[in-house]
Design an enzyme around this catalytic site. Sequence first.
Site, PDB file in Angstrom:
ATOM      1  N   MET A 338       9.661  -9.267   4.279  1.00 35.23           N
ATOM      2  CA  MET A 338      10.427  -8.343   4.907  1.00 35.23           C
ATOM      3  C   MET A 338      10.314  -8.654   6.362  1.00 35.23           C
ATOM      4  O   MET A 338      11.283  -8.637   7.062  1.00 35.23           O
ATOM      5  CB  MET A 338       9.630  -6.798   4.774  1.00 35.23           C
ATOM      6  CG  MET A 338       9.995  -6.340   3.492  1.00 35.23           C
ATOM      7  SD  MET A 338      11.571  -6.050   3.035  1.00 35.23           S
ATOM      8  CE  MET A 338      12.252  -4.672   3.946  1.00 35.23           C
ATOM      9  N   ASP A 357       2.059 -13.559  12.539  1.00 36.51           N
ATOM     10  CA  ASP A 357       1.317 -13.596  11.375  1.00 36.51           C
ATOM     11  C   ASP A 357      -0.185 -14.111  11.642  1.00 36.51           C
ATOM     12  O   ASP A 357      -0.457 -14.215  12.564  1.00 36.51           O
ATOM     13  CB  ASP A 357       2.117 -14.218  10.236  1.00 36.51           C
ATOM     14  CG  ASP A 357       1.534 -13.728   8.926  1.00 36.51           C
ATOM     15  OD1 ASP A 357       0.508 -13.719   8.347  1.00 36.51           O
ATOM     16  OD2 ASP A 357       2.679 -12.971   8.262  1.00 36.51           O
ATOM     17  N   VAL A 414       3.247  -5.760   7.877  1.00 40.50           N
ATOM     18  CA  VAL A 414       2.074  -6.310   7.177  1.00 40.50           C
ATOM     19  C   VAL A 414       1.879  -5.830   5.863  1.00 40.50           C
ATOM     20  O   VAL A 414       2.629  -4.800   5.219  1.00 40.50           O
ATOM     21  CB  VAL A 414       0.791  -6.322   8.063  1.00 40.50           C
ATOM     22  CG1 VAL A 414       1.190  -7.240   9.380  1.00 40.50           C
ATOM     23  CG2 VAL A 414       0.353  -4.955   8.269  1.00 40.50           C
ATOM     24  N   GLU A 416       0.767  -3.543   2.381  1.00 35.92           N
ATOM     25  CA  GLU A 416       0.899  -2.080   2.414  1.00 35.92           C
ATOM     26  C   GLU A 416      -0.469  -1.485   2.235  1.00 35.92           C
ATOM     27  O   GLU A 416      -0.747  -1.040   1.028  1.00 35.92           O
ATOM     28  CB  GLU A 416       1.951  -1.875   1.124  1.00 35.92           C
ATOM     29  CG  GLU A 416       2.344  -0.165   1.215  1.00 35.92           C
ATOM     30  CD  GLU A 416       3.341   0.238   2.260  1.00 35.92           C
ATOM     31  OE1 GLU A 416       3.400  -0.452   3.238  1.00 35.92           O
ATOM     32  OE2 GLU A 416       3.910   1.367   1.765  1.00 35.92           O
ATOM     33  N   LYS A 421      -2.966  -2.154   8.132  1.00 35.09           N
ATOM     34  CA  LYS A 421      -2.124  -1.388   9.294  1.00 35.09           C
ATOM     35  C   LYS A 421      -3.047  -0.965  10.441  1.00 35.09           C
ATOM     36  O   LYS A 421      -2.556  -1.218  11.652  1.00 35.09           O
ATOM     37  CB  LYS A 421      -1.335  -0.548   8.443  1.00 35.09           C
ATOM     38  CG  LYS A 421      -0.617  -1.132   7.478  1.00 35.09           C
ATOM     39  CD  LYS A 421       1.036  -0.522   7.318  1.00 35.09           C
ATOM     40  CE  LYS A 421       1.856  -0.740   6.227  1.00 35.09           C
ATOM     41  NZ  LYS A 421       3.004  -1.951   6.411  1.00 35.09           N
ATOM     42  N   HIS A 464      12.283   2.008   8.301  1.00 36.56           N
ATOM     43  CA  HIS A 464      12.191   1.444   7.195  1.00 36.56           C
ATOM     44  C   HIS A 464      13.253   0.600   6.717  1.00 36.56           C
ATOM     45  O   HIS A 464      14.360   1.296   6.464  1.00 36.56           O
ATOM     46  CB  HIS A 464      11.924   2.607   6.017  1.00 36.56           C
ATOM     47  CG  HIS A 464      11.779   2.485   4.901  1.00 36.56           C
ATOM     48  ND1 HIS A 464      12.285   2.979   3.722  1.00 36.56           N
ATOM     49  CD2 HIS A 464      11.151   1.247   4.170  1.00 36.56           C
ATOM     50  CE1 HIS A 464      11.766   2.637   2.679  1.00 36.56           C
ATOM     51  NE2 HIS A 464      11.290   1.507   3.036  1.00 36.56           N
ATOM     52  N   GLU A 476      16.132   3.455   7.459  1.00 37.82           N
ATOM     53  CA  GLU A 476      15.523   5.076   7.455  1.00 37.82           C
ATOM     54  C   GLU A 476      14.670   4.905   8.987  1.00 37.82           C
ATOM     55  O   GLU A 476      13.863   4.063   8.905  1.00 37.82           O
ATOM     56  CB  GLU A 476      14.866   5.396   6.149  1.00 37.82           C
ATOM     57  CG  GLU A 476      15.511   5.873   5.045  1.00 37.82           C
ATOM     58  CD  GLU A 476      14.654   5.967   3.835  1.00 37.82           C
ATOM     59  OE1 GLU A 476      15.229   7.162   3.062  1.00 37.82           O
ATOM     60  OE2 GLU A 476      13.578   5.718   3.667  1.00 37.82           O
ATOM     61  N   ASN A 514      14.003   6.237  -1.426  1.00 32.63           N
ATOM     62  CA  ASN A 514      12.832   5.600  -2.711  1.00 32.63           C
ATOM     63  C   ASN A 514      12.672   6.754  -3.480  1.00 32.63           C
ATOM     64  O   ASN A 514      12.203   6.653  -4.671  1.00 32.63           O
ATOM     65  CB  ASN A 514      11.715   4.941  -2.077  1.00 32.63           C
ATOM     66  CG  ASN A 514      12.019   3.479  -1.376  1.00 32.63           C
ATOM     67  OD1 ASN A 514      13.128   3.183  -1.785  1.00 32.63           O
ATOM     68  ND2 ASN A 514      11.027   2.964  -0.961  1.00 32.63           N
TER      69      ASN A 514
HETATM   70  P1  NAD Z   1       4.491  -9.652   2.165  1.00 31.52           P
HETATM   71  O1  NAD Z   1       3.407  -9.753   1.436  1.00 31.52           O
HETATM   72  O2  NAD Z   1       5.767 -10.427   1.832  1.00 31.52           O
HETATM   73  O3  NAD Z   1       4.394  -9.816   3.786  1.00 31.52           O
HETATM   74  C1  NAD Z   1       3.368  -9.482   4.623  1.00 31.52           C
HETATM   75  C2  NAD Z   1       2.803 -10.284   5.453  1.00 31.52           C
HETATM   76  O4  NAD Z   1       2.106  -9.843   6.485  1.00 31.52           O
HETATM   77  C3  NAD Z   1       2.274 -11.667   5.042  1.00 31.52           C
HETATM   78  O5  NAD Z   1       2.896 -12.999   5.611  1.00 31.52           O
HETATM   79  C4  NAD Z   1       0.795 -11.605   5.538  1.00 31.52           C
HETATM   80  O6  NAD Z   1       0.210 -12.852   5.827  1.00 31.52           O
HETATM   81  C5  NAD Z   1       1.057 -10.770   6.840  1.00 31.52           C
HETATM   82  N1  NAD Z   1      -0.168 -10.069   7.269  1.00 31.52           N
HETATM   83  C6  NAD Z   1      -1.148  -9.436   6.641  1.00 31.52           C
HETATM   84  N2  NAD Z   1      -2.143  -8.989   7.341  1.00 31.52           N
HETATM   85  C7  NAD Z   1      -1.776  -9.263   8.558  1.00 31.52           C
HETATM   86  C8  NAD Z   1      -2.525  -9.095   9.788  1.00 31.52           C
HETATM   87  N3  NAD Z   1      -3.398  -8.650  10.042  1.00 31.52           N
HETATM   88  N4  NAD Z   1      -1.722  -9.807  11.111  1.00 31.52           N
HETATM   89  C9  NAD Z   1      -0.474 -10.435  10.891  1.00 31.52           C
HETATM   90  N5  NAD Z   1       0.076 -10.325   9.801  1.00 31.52           N
HETATM   91  C10 NAD Z   1      -0.425 -10.120   8.814  1.00 31.52           C
HETATM   92  O7  NAD Z   1       5.068  -8.235   2.038  1.00 31.52           O
HETATM   93  P2  NAD Z   1       6.581  -7.496   2.303  1.00 31.52           P
HETATM   94  O8  NAD Z   1       6.956  -7.312   1.133  1.00 31.52           O
HETATM   95  O9  NAD Z   1       7.282  -8.329   3.228  1.00 31.52           O
HETATM   96  O10 NAD Z   1       5.908  -5.881   2.779  1.00 31.52           O
HETATM   97  C11 NAD Z   1       5.683  -5.864   4.290  1.00 31.52           C
HETATM   98  C12 NAD Z   1       5.832  -4.218   4.540  1.00 31.52           C
HETATM   99  O11 NAD Z   1       7.077  -3.844   4.144  1.00 31.52           O
HETATM  100  C13 NAD Z   1       4.938  -3.472   3.908  1.00 31.52           C
HETATM  101  O12 NAD Z   1       4.493  -2.289   4.284  1.00 31.52           O
HETATM  102  C14 NAD Z   1       5.979  -2.992   2.671  1.00 31.52           C
HETATM  103  O13 NAD Z   1       5.548  -1.739   2.191  1.00 31.52           O
HETATM  104  C15 NAD Z   1       7.238  -2.775   3.288  1.00 31.52           C
HETATM  105  N6  NAD Z   1       8.353  -2.825   2.660  1.00 31.52           N
HETATM  106  C16 NAD Z   1       8.582  -3.672   1.601  1.00 31.52           C
HETATM  107  C17 NAD Z   1       9.831  -3.750   0.877  1.00 31.52           C
HETATM  108  C18 NAD Z   1      10.043  -4.848  -0.147  1.00 31.52           C
HETATM  109  O14 NAD Z   1      10.970  -4.687  -0.642  1.00 31.52           O
HETATM  110  N7  NAD Z   1       9.160  -5.843  -0.298  1.00 31.52           N
HETATM  111  C19 NAD Z   1      10.839  -2.946   1.365  1.00 31.52           C
HETATM  112  C20 NAD Z   1      10.721  -1.979   2.515  1.00 31.52           C
HETATM  113  C21 NAD Z   1       9.400  -1.970   3.060  1.00 31.52           C
END
Ligand code: NAD
Length: 733
Positions: A338, A357, A414, A416, A421, A464, A476, A514
């Site tokens: 994301m 990251d 980051v 979920e 967070k 969102h 959102e 959702n």
């Molecule tokens: P992902 O696992 O692909 O990416 C998460 C990233 O965060 C990773 O690159 C990780 O290295 C990094 N990270 C973790 N801890 C960290 C820290 N302390 N400092 C810096 N970076 C850190 O996950 P994603 O699918 O991109 O989801 C990320 C967020 O977006 C979540 O909250 C998820 O609920 C939300 N989201 C996801 C979707 C989806 O379809 N995947 C849709 C809407 C919202």
Amino acid sequence: MNLTNFRFETDADGIALATWDMPGRSMNVITAQVMAELHQIIDAVVADAAVKGCVITSGKDSFSGGADLTMLQGLGREYEKLKAKSGEEEAMRHFFEESRQLTLVFRKLETCGKPFAAAVNGLCLGGAFELSLSCHHRVLSDDEKTRVGLPEIKVGLFPGAGGTQRVPRLMQTGDALQMLFKGEQIRPLMAKTMGLVHEVAPKAEIVEKARAWIRAGGSAVAPWDAPKFKAPSGKVYSPAGMMIWPPANAIYRRETHDNYPAAKAILGAVYEGLQLPMDLALRVESRYFAKILRSKEAAAMIRTLFLSMGELNKGARRPKDVAPTSVRKVGVVGAGFMGAGVAYVSANAGMEVVLVDRSMEAAEKGKAYAHTLITGQINRGRAKTADRDALLARITASADYADLKGCDLVIEAVFEDPAVKAEVIAKVEAAIGPEVIFASNTSTLPISGLAKASSRPDQFVGIHFFSPVEKMMLVEIIKGEATGDRAIATALDYVRAIKKTPIVVNDSRGFFANRCVTAYLLEGHKMFLEGVPAAMIENAGKLAGMPVGPLSLNDEVALDLGLKIARATEAQLGPDAVDPGQKQLLVTLVETEGRLGRKNKRGFYDYPEGAPKRLWPGLKALQPKTLDPDAVDVTELKHRFLVVQALEAARTVGEGVITDPREADVGSILGFGFAPFTGGTLSYIDFMGAGEFVALARSLEAKHGARFAVPENLAAMAETGSTFYGEAAKRAA
Ligand code: NAD
């Protein structure tokens, strides 16, 4: 002449120039007054023997976006009034005549006996392009911003001012139908190749080229009015015609599932019109148009996809007292799936982006995603290598939170996990200025809870995004208990800058979109467990108007994510919060069968390399029983899919999560493709009528259980016969 919307002048060669330039508007639009002035212009050109012909052009950056849809809506109100006063027949006659005024003025121009040429720059869409099509010659500017097209189908209408008749007389019938069905915007060179325009020239030369055509004796007779005219595909009743029409009908059914009366009207208007001379053909088109204009599908789609979406894009929900903000530099923390998308869309909108990251490698990987996306654009001819260089130069990948200094807004994406967070929130707040707004892209964690980790909860908001970020147009914005107006305003200004559509919702588990889409997925699982064949479930979803079946959508979202969310919900809300059958199905698929969805090429579907996906043959063994497909009521399946989502939307209104019905409607179509012809989840109820909807929901509840229970707010609406929009108007008054 008495003109306010056009300037009119005639040069020494006797060639008139009508420059459309409406005062006080950024874009020209066809109104009743514009139509009246067009009549005057045609009359003046015809009356003056010294005038050889006329060029129509625009004094603005664009030619015009087309007809004023609110004017068309007004016709509907007039109809209702007249019906009450003088009866249906009289009202219909009046409506028919009024709704074809544009057709008549364009036809008058086309047959006036003097040549008209259109010199078009910028956007020229809908009724405005139909105006150009009625001119005898069309010159198009070759610049990047110029587009022509007939997008009416996107709001449940069709091009009813000659579009369905002139386009199929300019190109092969199959191509014409495609153009009318898709409503796409067409670039200049493509328009020329398709035969829609005669010339493409630099913007500064279009008027002169159009004049030159008239000077050189351009004909004032449209090709289709010439005695020996033959349509490009020949006659409808011919061997060639029979190669076109049966498949056209099949394609229409495949693409629309018969849910879009406007698309059906296009087929009828073209099929019948091509067999008639132009004046009669236009009359046939007008009859279809009057019918479609009064359809509930058109009313619902115009309201949601044109009016409401426009209002939300312009900031209808923005707190008025906050001065406009401008996000020049945005921080994105978490460069995963994301975060990488958010970085790309922000940089694409011209913002500086700091993408942070845990390691430089992870941050760089996120930045590489932007490289991949823009390279795709370059390969499609939509961007240049210089654009890629500039875009990548705007994204700084980093593993150091200190680089977030100077950001106007920071968005975290980051893992979920509330603990991760919370740690990120603390680190970001230590690095950024005290006034900076912080946003979370969480999809399931309530914003008010996350904000507890912030030292400035009033500056904490949810933004969102939906995946894939670069494609999905909805965002959102989540208002937590403590979120202040400045945070909401900044989030809205940011979303506007990246050209997406925002809805503002109050905090709740799953927010808005959702929640509804989860109900759709669950319904698919329920049907599966009842023994409905998987293919039938998928087809029923599409027949109901959803873009993909629920099982297919579940594969896209990932089955393991679904299971993870189910378990988290159970842990927080207790075992009753999750359907045990559904959980068991996901456990079997994910943990026993190792089927995670599209991401590991194994889910409800198999995804063989180089071949289309197909339902996994092993599914049948997971069904406790199988029903005879002939005994399954498909209409009921369709109702279940739409009703279960609409009920969830109604609940979000009852709980105060959604406060404005426009947001539920726009959000449901843009966020999860809820059957667009209904106008969205709440319009589906409003246009059916709360009484009828509640009766339907109750009959489903009796058969299928409590998820179809009608919430109190909706039951009350059924009692009083009110609508969501009516209730909202009352609240606003
Ligand atoms: P992902 O696992 O692909 O990416 C998460 C990233 O965060 C990773 O690159 C990780 O290295 C990094 N990270 C973790 N801890 C960290 C820290 N302390 N400092 C810096 N970076 C850190 O996950 P994603 O699918 O991109 O989801 C990320 C967020 O977006 C979540 O909250 C998820 O609920 C939300 N989201 C996801 C979707 C989806 O379809 N995947 C849709 C809407 C919202």
